[in-house]
Design a protein around this motif. Structure first.
Motif, PDB file in Angstrom:
ATOM      1  N   VAL A 137       0.821  -1.204   0.000  1.00 36.47           N
ATOM      2  CA  VAL A 137       0.000   0.000   0.000  1.00 36.47           C
ATOM      3  C   VAL A 137       0.859   1.260   0.000  1.00 36.47           C
ATOM      4  O   VAL A 137       0.550   2.241  -0.687  1.00 36.47           O
ATOM      5  N   CYS A 138       1.946   1.256   0.781  1.00 33.80           N
ATOM      6  CA  CYS A 138       2.776   2.461   0.867  1.00 33.80           C
ATOM      7  C   CYS A 138       3.582   2.718  -0.396  1.00 33.80           C
ATOM      8  O   CYS A 138       4.305   3.718  -0.475  1.00 33.80           O
ATOM      9  N   ALA A 139       3.463   1.845  -1.395  1.00 32.56           N
ATOM     10  CA  ALA A 139       4.097   2.068  -2.697  1.00 32.56           C
ATOM     11  C   ALA A 139       3.062   2.035  -3.818  1.00 32.56           C
ATOM     12  O   ALA A 139       3.423   1.875  -4.992  1.00 32.56           O
ATOM     13  N   ASP A 140       1.799   2.212  -3.465  1.00 31.83           N
ATOM     14  CA  ASP A 140       0.706   2.074  -4.428  1.00 31.83           C
ATOM     15  C   ASP A 140       0.278   3.454  -4.916  1.00 31.83           C
ATOM     16  O   ASP A 140      -0.524   4.135  -4.286  1.00 31.83           O
ATOM     17  N   ALA A 141       0.813   3.882  -6.047  1.00 31.32           N
ATOM     18  CA  ALA A 141       0.508   5.212  -6.575  1.00 31.32           C
ATOM     19  C   ALA A 141      -0.958   5.347  -6.962  1.00 31.32           C
ATOM     20  O   ALA A 141      -1.536   6.436  -6.834  1.00 31.32           O
ATOM     21  N   ALA A 142      -1.574   4.265  -7.414  1.00 31.10           N
ATOM     22  CA  ALA A 142      -2.988   4.329  -7.780  1.00 31.10           C
ATOM     23  C   ALA A 142      -3.845   4.659  -6.560  1.00 31.10           C
ATOM     24  O   ALA A 142      -4.870   5.341  -6.668  1.00 31.10           O
ATOM     25  N   LEU A 143      -3.416   4.192  -5.410  1.00 25.11           N
ATOM     26  CA  LEU A 143      -4.148   4.460  -4.175  1.00 25.11           C
ATOM     27  C   LEU A 143      -3.777   5.822  -3.587  1.00 25.11           C
ATOM     28  O   LEU A 143      -4.645   6.644  -3.266  1.00 25.11           O
ATOM     29  N   LEU A 144      -2.478   6.063  -3.434  1.00 23.47           N
ATOM     30  CA  LEU A 144      -2.018   7.246  -2.706  1.00 23.47           C
ATOM     31  C   LEU A 144      -2.063   8.527  -3.540  1.00 23.47           C
ATOM     32  O   LEU A 144      -2.319   9.609  -2.996  1.00 23.47           O
ATOM     33  N   THR A 145      -1.806   8.415  -4.814  1.00 13.12           N
ATOM     34  CA  THR A 145      -1.792   9.610  -5.670  1.00 13.12           C
ATOM     35  C   THR A 145      -3.104   9.773  -6.426  1.00 13.12           C
ATOM     36  O   THR A 145      -3.748  10.820  -6.351  1.00 13.12           O
ATOM     37  N   THR A 146      -3.519   8.725  -7.125  1.00 13.00           N
ATOM     38  CA  THR A 146      -4.723   8.857  -7.957  1.00 13.00           C
ATOM     39  C   THR A 146      -5.985   8.976  -7.107  1.00 13.00           C
ATOM     40  O   THR A 146      -6.739   9.943  -7.226  1.00 13.00           O
ATOM     41  N   LEU A 147      -6.221   7.994  -6.231  1.00 12.01           N
ATOM     42  CA  LEU A 147      -7.461   8.010  -5.445  1.00 12.01           C
ATOM     43  C   LEU A 147      -7.410   9.065  -4.349  1.00 12.01           C
ATOM     44  O   LEU A 147      -8.307   9.915  -4.248  1.00 12.01           O
ATOM     45  N   LEU A 148      -6.377   9.023  -3.531  1.00  8.03           N
ATOM     46  CA  LEU A 148      -6.332   9.885  -2.349  1.00  8.03           C
ATOM     47  C   LEU A 148      -6.139  11.353  -2.735  1.00  8.03           C
ATOM     48  O   LEU A 148      -6.915  12.227  -2.329  1.00  8.03           O
TER      49      LEU A 148
END
Length: 871
Positions: free
Chosen positions: A243-254
């Protein structure tokens, strides 16, 4: 760059199901925190920059940057930094179903954080737990009662969790987003709820439906409605990507979809886990590069130290590090870490606000509102004055079941035994411990087994040196040896970091048999050396520990009930956090003692359940029914079940008080006890709250934030994150107690449901209302709940909570309660994970619980058209 930007000031509107929602208004302000952060970062060397990406950020004297440790905890009170107001554990706060209460608790947490921050002073170094960046709330979904950390959450429902989080975050951060009182950090994003034993490396293949319908709504609310300034990413991976390297989660979604503007911090050592356990990258240089490029700005740990290598080898650009640092230093400027030229009203918050009388009163109110009455046959409760009560059970008189985990130090905690004595009179209360929490799990030796001269307890001699020389600074009788001294002195006029204590007196065994004596010390986990302890029985040393992590236990065979001389010595010179003198006593002796106490009473109150010693974060425990902090069996532990059956044989009215951080299958108690009260881990005032509830001084109004199942085998595999078969939304069986359930000493009736429209265009809001009447003869709180039943589909939940409000009604009072439901509350999720408002026939239920489980009224309406909603 424009140095002027809008400041957002919050006002509270009672909408969205009756909970606090904060509306933004724009006003100009200066200076710009980001501008200052950019300028500061530009002056740093690469090595200095990298040092600031780790949670224990060192000082940079040449730039006037003080050392700052980003790690502070405030789950239910400021934690691990000395005295604080200790509120009920988060799951207990959730049982209040009261967002306004959560806002007030959050305000208290950040006020006490400011007081401790101010004691060090703006512009000075701030060590761990001394800062204003608070890593709370935990808003993971409590999907399975076996998870030991579920106690830290707001329960199993995404909407309830999200709305309580919004209010708690607002309480933490305050009304001025340009200068928050503190910064809240909802965690752990995302799909993270055990098992604890594999938490550092497990990978979740969650379905798009479950991801959108269950696991992300609370986080979305925390960002889009609560405006949290920070988020913590979780240990686990999603579909192969940590999760802490998941750009789709941290950048795109969040950041893109939800508009998050703050900083992201990793769970502790999560970046290191990416290398060691996920095997995502071959070394920390590459794991760190992946994490910071994905959007993780701050590493709790030191894996980011390898960013220096990552830059030199071309894994990450220095500009990426600059962007992360800009977010971090913008937060520090917002908090006013370097002072605000005397204009900061927060700077006037002093240590007199820590655990103040007003805060203690709020802790009592929170504990009272968390009480959930599960059974009350024949009007057993409330007790009448003048009754003689037998108080029995391993949770009746222990500090740890008040404080739970992630806690501060309670200055004057009140256990249930003490609270009942205070309310009913000590002469009307008899006590027996009865059993341990579970086989093989020691509990504090009770006052009934300790004696010095004519008093219960042991004589404590407190020295301000480490060799017991000279006259003690203080001599007193300690009723039990069960102390939390984390960052505090054991007595006034003593140092917190250097003292020695000797306790002496007699051990009074309740019967013959084998006794295991144990010493429990909460060890500081990252310090050098631990506190030495020694235990003597009849002058013989039976435990001698110089500060290592070996189990501190000794087994003795006692053939008779003659008193034994006992002496315990503790030498404190480090950062360990207190001491408990514990035992495992022979079962038959404790059962006989409990039976005798019950026979002399008019009624029995049994305090049973769990403790933070058996459920919690990655614990070193392997006892029947427990493993690594999680549970393998949701039933009441066998040792406690036996004591319940023994005291029930007395024929006296039996009231069971459950103290736990999660649901326990109380099947026998439901069938045989006269009344059952869920008290959770109720905080520093919890014992008084229990007593006032049992006495009828307070009418319980809490509701369950989780489902109580009947047996472990009703649950899907713990390792599965699929939601089918879990929680009230997808469980098809008959629970022991359903989500939203709770009784009262009065009765509430519902009538006259009304809708603003019976035909609604997709994308429009809907208002629903109903009349609620208190039909009883005493005032009380009702939690009005609104559930939506959507058109049937293979994925549709049974019911979905879409609104709630806790209301106080006097006897015979009637009130009309209204809820405005936004399109998101009327939406459903399809198999691809898209959220829509779809055409069809819908049903709303307004009542005191779920449809079919409580009184209430229903209304139907039709939605026409289709409206797609953003993630």
């Amino acid at each position: 760059m424009n140095i002027f930007r809008p400041t957002v000031i919050m006002s509270v509107l009672l909408v969205m199901g009756g909970v606090a929602v904060f509306k933004a208004h724009a006003f100009p302000s200066t200076p710009d925190d980001r501008t200052q952060a950019v300028a500061l970062v530009a002056k740093m060397t690469l090595a200095e920059k990298i040092s600031q990406t780790q949670s224990s950020a060192p000082a940079i004297p040449r730039l006037g940057v003080a050392a700052y440790d980003w790690w502070s905890e405030g789950l239910h009170g400021i934690a691990r930094n000395g005295y604080a107001t200790v509120f009920p554990q988060a799951i207990g706060l959730a049982a209040s179903w009261n967002p306004n209460l959560l806002d007030r608790v959050g305000t208290t947490v950040s006020t006490e954080a400011r007081a401790k921050f101010n004691a060090a002073g703006a512009g000075h170094d701030h060590v761990r737990y001394d800062g204003l960046t608070i890593w709370s709330p935990n808003i993971n979904i409590f999907r399975d009662p076996r998870w030991g950390r579920g106690q830290e959450t707001y329960g199993e429902d995404p909407y309830l969790t999200g709305q309580l989080a919004v209010s708690f975050i607002h309480g933490i951060q305050g009304d001025d987003p340009d200068h928050p009182r503190a910064i809240a950090t909802p965690k752990h994003l995302v799909v993270h709820s055990g098992p604890e034993s594999g938490r550092h490396g497990f990978d979740v293949a969650v379905s798009p439906y479950d991801f959108e319908a269950t696991y992300t709504p609370a986080f979305r609310a925390a960002i889009t409605e609560g405006h949290a300034d920070s988020v913590m990413c979780a240990y686990n991976a999603l579909h192969g990507t940590p999760v802490c390297a998941d750009a789709a989660l941290l950048t795109t979604l969040l950041r893109h979809d939800w508009g998050f503007k703050g900083y992201i911090v990793s769970d502790c050592d999560a970046v290191d886990d990416m290398t060691k356990f996920h095997h995502f990258k071959p070394d920390n240089a590459q794991s760190s590069a992946a994490a910071i490029q994905a959007g993780t700005d701050l590493d709790c740990g030191n894996a980011y130290a390898d960013l220096l290598e990552a830059v030199h080898k071309g894994y990450v650009k220095e500009s990426i590090i600059d962007a992360a640092l800009t977010r971090l230093f913008a937060a520090r400027y917002k908090l006013g870490e370097w002072g605000t030229n005397g204009s900061d009203s927060y700077a006037r918050i002093g240590l007199d606000r820590v655990d103040s009388p007003a805060h203690r009163q709020l802790a009592l109110q929170a504990a009272l509102e968390s009480m959930v009455l599960l059974k009350n046959a024949h009007g057993t409760l409330p007790f009448r004055d003048g009754m003689h009560l037998a108080v029995i059970g391993p949770n009746a008189d222990t500090l740890e079941t008040l404080e739970a985990n992630y806690h501060g130090t309670a200055r004057a905690p009140i256990t249930p035994l003490q609270g009942l004595r205070q309310r009913f009179g000590a002469q009307r209360i008899s006590y027996a411990q009865g059993s341990p929490i579970a086989d093989g799990v020691p509990v504090p030796i009770p006052e009934t087994a300790l004696r010095t001269t004519a008093h219960a307890g042991l004589l404590g001699q407190y020295f301000d040196n480490l060799d017991f020389n000279g006259t003690p600074r203080l001599t007193r009788t300690d009723r039990v040896i069960d102390f939390d001294w984390d960052h505090v002195a054991p007595a006034d006029n003593m140092r917190a970091d250097r003292y020695a204590v000797r306790w002496s007196g007699e051990l009074i065994p309740p019967g013959p048999g084998d006794y295991t004596l144990a010493i429990h010390v909460d060890r500081c986990f990252d310090c050098a050396g631990h506190d030495p302890v020694r235990l003597y029985i009849d002058g013989r040393k039976v435990i001698d520990n110089d500060g290592d992590d070996k189990p501190m236990q000794a087994t003795l065979h006692i053939a008779d009930m003659h008193p034994r001389a006992i002496r315990l010595e503790l030498i404190h010179s480090g950062q360990d956090q207190g001491v408990r003198l514990q035992w495992l006593a022979p079962a038959q002796a404790q059962l006989a003692e409990a039976k005798a106490v019950a026979q002399r009473a008019d009624a029995v109150v049994a305090f049973v359940g769990l403790s933070p010693d058996v459920e919690g974060e990655e614990l070193k425990i392997d006892a029947p029914g427990f493993h690594g902090g999680d549970r393998t069996d949701i039933a009441l532990p066998v040792a406690q079940q036996k004591v319940l059956e023994q005291i029930a044989a007395s024929g006296k009215p039996l009231v069971v008080v459950l103290m736990s951080g999660s649901a326990v299958a109380l099947n026998w108690a439901q069938a045989h006890a006269d009344a059952i009260l869920a008290a959770w881990y109720p905080g520093e005032m919890g014992g008084l709250a229990v007593a006032q509830t049992l006495a009828g001084d307070y009418n319980p109004g809490g509701r369950l934030p989780v489902t109580f199942y009947r047996a472990t085998d009703e649950l899907p595999p713990f390792v599965s994150y699929a939601m089918q078969g879990r929680t009230y939304r997808y469980f098809s069986g008959t629970p022991l107690y359903p989500f939203g359930y709770g009784l009262s000493y009065t009765h509430f009736a519902y009538s006259q449901p009304q809708l603003s429209s019976v035909e609604l265009q997709a994308g429009a809001s809907l208002t629903v209302s109903a009349t609620v009447r208190n039909d009883g003869d005493r005032s009380g709180d009702e939690v009005v709940q609104v559930y939506l039943d959507a058109p049937d589909s293979a994925l549709a939940p049974r019911h979905t909570l879409v609104g709630f409000r806790r209301v106080h009604l006097a006897a015979a009072e009637t009130r009309r309660v209204s809820f405005e439901l936004a399109p998101r509350q009327l939406s459903t999720v399809d198999v691809s994970g898209h959220r829509n408002v779809d055409a069809g026939h819908y049903r709303l239920f307004v009542g005191g619980g779920q449809p079919g489980d409580s009184e209430g009224v229903a209304a139907t309406f039709v939605i026409t058209g289709h409206e797609a909603l953003p993630h």
